[in-house]
Design a protein around this motif. Structure first.
Motif, PDB file in Angstrom:
ATOM      1  N   GLU A 101       0.789  -1.416  -0.017  1.00  0.00           N
ATOM      2  CA  GLU A 101      -0.065  -0.096  -0.128  1.00  0.00           C
ATOM      3  C   GLU A 101       0.767   1.332  -0.078  1.00  0.00           C
ATOM      4  OE1 GLU A 101      -4.235  -1.390   2.227  1.00  0.00           O
ATOM      5  OE2 GLU A 101      -2.841  -0.172   3.321  1.00  0.00           O
ATOM      6  N   VAL A 102       0.306   2.078  -0.573  1.00  0.00           N
ATOM      7  CA  VAL A 102       1.302   3.537  -0.758  1.00  0.00           C
ATOM      8  C   VAL A 102      -0.114   4.760  -0.796  1.00  0.00           C
ATOM      9  CG1 VAL A 102       3.180   2.915  -2.289  1.00  0.00           C
ATOM     10  CG2 VAL A 102       1.067   3.489  -3.309  1.00  0.00           C
ATOM     11  N   ARG A 103       0.508   5.804  -0.060  1.00  0.00           N
ATOM     12  CA  ARG A 103      -0.649   6.821   0.094  1.00  0.00           C
ATOM     13  C   ARG A 103       0.145   8.151  -0.429  1.00  0.00           C
ATOM     14  NH1 ARG A 103      -3.499   7.764   5.508  1.00  0.00           N
ATOM     15  NH2 ARG A 103      -2.803   5.704   5.570  1.00  0.00           N
ATOM     16  N   TYR A 104      -0.759   8.751  -1.249  1.00  0.00           N
ATOM     17  CA  TYR A 104      -0.203   9.948  -2.056  1.00  0.00           C
ATOM     18  C   TYR A 104      -1.291  11.153  -1.925  1.00  0.00           C
ATOM     19  CZ  TYR A 104       3.135   6.890  -4.439  1.00  0.00           C
ATOM     20  OH  TYR A 104       4.195   6.154  -4.989  1.00  0.00           O
ATOM     21  N   GLN A 105      -0.466  12.322  -1.972  1.00  0.00           N
ATOM     22  CA  GLN A 105      -1.734  13.493  -2.054  1.00  0.00           C
ATOM     23  C   GLN A 105      -1.427  13.973  -3.297  1.00  0.00           C
ATOM     24  OE1 GLN A 105      -0.892  16.863   0.395  1.00  0.00           O
ATOM     25  NE2 GLN A 105      -2.719  17.795   0.039  1.00  0.00           N
ATOM     26  N   LEU A 106      -2.707  14.351  -4.123  1.00  0.00           N
ATOM     27  CA  LEU A 106      -2.468  14.705  -5.670  1.00  0.00           C
ATOM     28  C   LEU A 106      -2.252  16.351  -5.216  1.00  0.00           C
ATOM     29  CD1 LEU A 106      -5.443  12.834  -6.895  1.00  0.00           C
ATOM     30  CD2 LEU A 106      -2.955  12.484  -7.500  1.00  0.00           C
ATOM     31  N   VAL A 107      -1.239  16.842  -5.838  1.00  0.00           N
ATOM     32  CA  VAL A 107      -0.906  18.423  -5.719  1.00  0.00           C
ATOM     33  C   VAL A 107      -0.655  18.963  -7.097  1.00  0.00           C
ATOM     34  CG1 VAL A 107      -0.149  18.051  -3.429  1.00  0.00           C
ATOM     35  CG2 VAL A 107       1.522  17.783  -5.274  1.00  0.00           C
ATOM     36  N   GLY A 108      -0.126  20.099  -7.064  1.00  0.00           N
ATOM     37  CA  GLY A 108       0.180  20.856  -8.338  1.00  0.00           C
ATOM     38  C   GLY A 108       1.654  20.369  -8.772  1.00  0.00           C
ATOM     39  N   PRO A 109       2.115  20.738  -9.968  1.00  0.00           N
ATOM     40  CA  PRO A 109       3.592  20.439 -10.300  1.00  0.00           C
ATOM     41  C   PRO A 109       4.723  20.916  -9.334  1.00  0.00           C
ATOM     42  CG  PRO A 109       2.467  21.997 -11.663  1.00  0.00           C
ATOM     43  CD  PRO A 109       1.302  21.550 -10.936  1.00  0.00           C
ATOM     44  N   GLU A 111       4.612  21.496  -6.184  1.00  0.00           N
ATOM     45  CA  GLU A 111       4.624  20.984  -4.848  1.00  0.00           C
ATOM     46  C   GLU A 111       4.992  19.446  -4.822  1.00  0.00           C
ATOM     47  OE1 GLU A 111       0.836  22.401  -2.564  1.00  0.00           O
ATOM     48  OE2 GLU A 111       0.154  22.158  -4.293  1.00  0.00           O
ATOM     49  N   SER A 112       5.148  18.626  -5.827  1.00  0.00           N
ATOM     50  CA  SER A 112       5.200  17.217  -6.106  1.00  0.00           C
ATOM     51  C   SER A 112       6.579  17.029  -5.354  1.00  0.00           C
ATOM     52  CB  SER A 112       5.147  16.978  -7.457  1.00  0.00           C
ATOM     53  OG  SER A 112       6.118  17.403  -8.288  1.00  0.00           O
ATOM     54  N   ASP A 113       6.410  16.174  -4.550  1.00  0.00           N
ATOM     55  CA  ASP A 113       7.682  15.532  -3.692  1.00  0.00           C
ATOM     56  C   ASP A 113       7.417  14.136  -3.357  1.00  0.00           C
ATOM     57  OD1 ASP A 113       9.697  14.999  -1.784  1.00  0.00           O
ATOM     58  OD2 ASP A 113       9.516  16.779  -0.951  1.00  0.00           O
ATOM     59  N   ILE A 119       2.374  13.770  -5.258  1.00  0.00           N
ATOM     60  CA  ILE A 119       2.553  13.707  -6.576  1.00  0.00           C
ATOM     61  C   ILE A 119       1.718  14.713  -7.199  1.00  0.00           C
ATOM     62  CG2 ILE A 119       3.164  10.973  -6.687  1.00  0.00           C
ATOM     63  CD1 ILE A 119       0.395  10.456  -7.613  1.00  0.00           C
ATOM     64  N   SER A 120       2.082  15.100  -8.539  1.00  0.00           N
ATOM     65  CA  SER A 120       1.483  16.124  -9.504  1.00  0.00           C
ATOM     66  C   SER A 120       0.328  15.367 -10.091  1.00  0.00           C
ATOM     67  CB  SER A 120       2.488  16.790 -10.424  1.00  0.00           C
ATOM     68  OG  SER A 120       1.910  17.413 -11.433  1.00  0.00           O
ATOM     69  N   VAL A 121      -0.790  16.118 -10.217  1.00  0.00           N
ATOM     70  CA  VAL A 121      -1.972  15.629 -11.024  1.00  0.00           C
ATOM     71  C   VAL A 121      -1.535  15.648 -12.365  1.00  0.00           C
ATOM     72  CG1 VAL A 121      -3.505  16.556  -9.407  1.00  0.00           C
ATOM     73  CG2 VAL A 121      -2.767  18.109 -11.201  1.00  0.00           C
ATOM     74  N   LEU A 125       1.009   9.038 -13.243  1.00  0.00           N
ATOM     75  CA  LEU A 125       0.015   8.307 -12.046  1.00  0.00           C
ATOM     76  C   LEU A 125      -0.823   9.353 -11.626  1.00  0.00           C
ATOM     77  CD1 LEU A 125      -0.366   6.039 -10.272  1.00  0.00           C
ATOM     78  CD2 LEU A 125       1.368   6.773  -8.669  1.00  0.00           C
ATOM     79  N   GLY A 126      -0.640  10.435 -11.413  1.00  0.00           N
ATOM     80  CA  GLY A 126      -1.597  11.338 -10.933  1.00  0.00           C
ATOM     81  C   GLY A 126      -2.848  11.551 -12.013  1.00  0.00           C
ATOM     82  N   LYS A 127      -2.458  11.557 -13.259  1.00  0.00           N
ATOM     83  CA  LYS A 127      -3.340  11.600 -14.325  1.00  0.00           C
ATOM     84  C   LYS A 127      -4.334  10.090 -14.542  1.00  0.00           C
ATOM     85  CE  LYS A 127      -0.998  14.548 -17.807  1.00  0.00           C
ATOM     86  NZ  LYS A 127      -0.163  14.325 -19.074  1.00  0.00           N
ATOM     87  N   ALA A 128      -3.734   9.296 -14.071  1.00  0.00           N
ATOM     88  CA  ALA A 128      -4.279   7.937 -14.012  1.00  0.00           C
ATOM     89  C   ALA A 128      -5.297   7.847 -12.979  1.00  0.00           C
ATOM     90  CB  ALA A 128      -3.512   6.835 -13.981  1.00  0.00           C
ATOM     91  N   ILE A 129      -5.007   8.614 -11.682  1.00  0.00           N
ATOM     92  CA  ILE A 129      -5.823   8.467 -10.473  1.00  0.00           C
ATOM     93  C   ILE A 129      -7.034   9.344 -10.411  1.00  0.00           C
ATOM     94  CG2 ILE A 129      -5.688   8.934  -8.106  1.00  0.00           C
ATOM     95  CD1 ILE A 129      -2.974   8.142  -7.985  1.00  0.00           C
ATOM     96  N   ILE A 130      -6.776  10.702 -11.114  1.00  0.00           N
ATOM     97  CA  ILE A 130      -7.862  11.693 -11.101  1.00  0.00           C
ATOM     98  C   ILE A 130      -9.220  11.200 -11.333  1.00  0.00           C
ATOM     99  CG2 ILE A 130      -8.484  13.762 -12.279  1.00  0.00           C
ATOM    100  CD1 ILE A 130      -6.718  14.435  -9.991  1.00  0.00           C
ATOM    101  N   GLY A 131     -10.303  11.495 -10.703  1.00  0.00           N
ATOM    102  CA  GLY A 131     -11.623  10.901 -11.357  1.00  0.00           C
ATOM    103  C   GLY A 131     -12.075   9.723 -10.889  1.00  0.00           C
TER     104      GLY A 131
END
Length: 155
Positions: A101-109, A111-113, A119-121, A125-131
């Motif tokens: 398991e991994v936990r990510y917050q979706l942020v802007g470019p 802020e990604s770290d 991770i950046s939206v 991966l961010g694009k795959a998660i959104i929605g």
């Protein structure tokens, strides 16, 4: 100009960095230039060259941060939906193959770290998660091969 999404925390972090550059780093570097100049011959003065290079970096970063802050759109992450993945939310993913398991917050470019779980939206991966909603699969075609995740929860 297109607005760039950013969390309040990310915006404040950029503002602090800009203020530090203007009020601490710039004056400190100007003093270093003056001291290096006082050593005489500037043609073979490595301290002077280094201080001038640092000044160029500082001024460039001040300009870059001013641009980013001017184009930032602060998104209130406290009121984001928890029924599907959107900007600012935290997602808990499970690697379907390994169970990890991994936990990510979706942020802007800006802020990604990945080390901090942000991770950046705009990232693959961010694009795959959104929605997506909990229970849905996320497929990522990574350089190391295809990775499949399930969204366990949106926090």
């Amino acid at each position: 100009m297109e607005r760039v999404p950013i969390t309040r925390e990310g915006y404040e972090s950029l503002k602090r960095e800009l203020e530090t550059l203007k009020s601490v780093e710039r004056p400190k570097n100007i003093k270093a230039i003056e001291e290096a100049r006082a050593h005489g011959d500037l043609s073979e003065n490595a301290e002077f060259d280094a201080a001038k290079d640092r000044q160029a970096f500082i001024e460039g970063r001040i300009s870059e941060l001013g641009f980013k802050l001017g184009n930032a759109e602060i998104i209130d992450t406290e009121s984001v939906s928890r029924d599907r993945a959107v900007f600012g939310c935290k997602v808990l993913l499970e690697n379907i193959d390994t169970g990890e398991e991994v936990r990510y917050q979706l942020v802007g470019p800006d802020e990604s770290d990945i080390e901090k779980g942000k991770i950046s939206v705009g990232s693959p991966l961010g694009k795959a998660i959104i929605g997506k909603s909990p229970g849905e699969e996320v497929v990522l075609n990574a350089p190391g091969g295809k990775r499949c995740y399930e969204i366990v929860d949106i926090l």
